[in-house]
Scaffold this motif. Structure first.
Motif: not given
Length: 140
Positions: A83-88, A64-70, A96-105, A118-123
């Motif tokens: 594991x999805x909970x752990x990945x969140x 995840x470290x080099x990722x721009x988005x999850x 240092x800067x939290x990774x933005x999470x995009x939930x895909x329905x 609940x943890x997504x920056x956007x759905x």
């Protein structure tokens, strides 16, 4: 034409539902003028052979470290995935800067995972334009 950015993404998904992962990756590959590198852990990745949960956690964090988005698959099954909970947790608290999470329905589903939503920056829905434009807007 200026060179387009390549987005580093990590797709959080359940290995039991790897077909959704594969479909989403294909969808992104077909998006015009959108380039990405996939840092996800697909079902056949040797990372699965980590000797214990802590080493798997650290290996996922490294991915995840080099990722721009999850991207997180938001099917209701995700609510029950450890594991999805752990990945969140990794995305939100291990950098240092939290990774933005995009939930895909998932396609044609109305119910989605509470823990992911609940943890997504956007759905976003299962729509190439929505997913790609949200990645471009939220990528750090």
């Amino acid at each position: 034409m200026p060179e387009l950015k390549t987005y580093n993404i990590f797709l959080s998904h359940s290995w039991s539902y790897s077909d959704a992962y594969e479909k989403l990756i294909r969808l992104l590959k077909q998006a015009p003028y959108f380039y990405f590198k996939d840092y996800s852990v697909p079902k056949d990745d040797p990372i699965h052979n980590a000797p214990n949960s802590q080493e798997l956690y650290e290996a996922i964090k490294t991915k995840m470290a080099p990722c721009h988005v999850i991207l997180a698959m938001a099917g209701v099954y995700a609510t029950y995935s450890t594991w999805i909970k752990r990945e969140i947790k990794i995305a939100k608290s291990e950098f240092q800067v939290p990774k933005p999470i995009i939930a895909v329905k998932p396609w044609a589903q109305t119910n989605i995972s509470q823990v992911v939503s609940e943890n997504a920056d956007e759905i976003v829905g299962w729509n190439t334009d929505s997913i790609v434009s949200t990645i471009r807007r939220l990528a750090i």
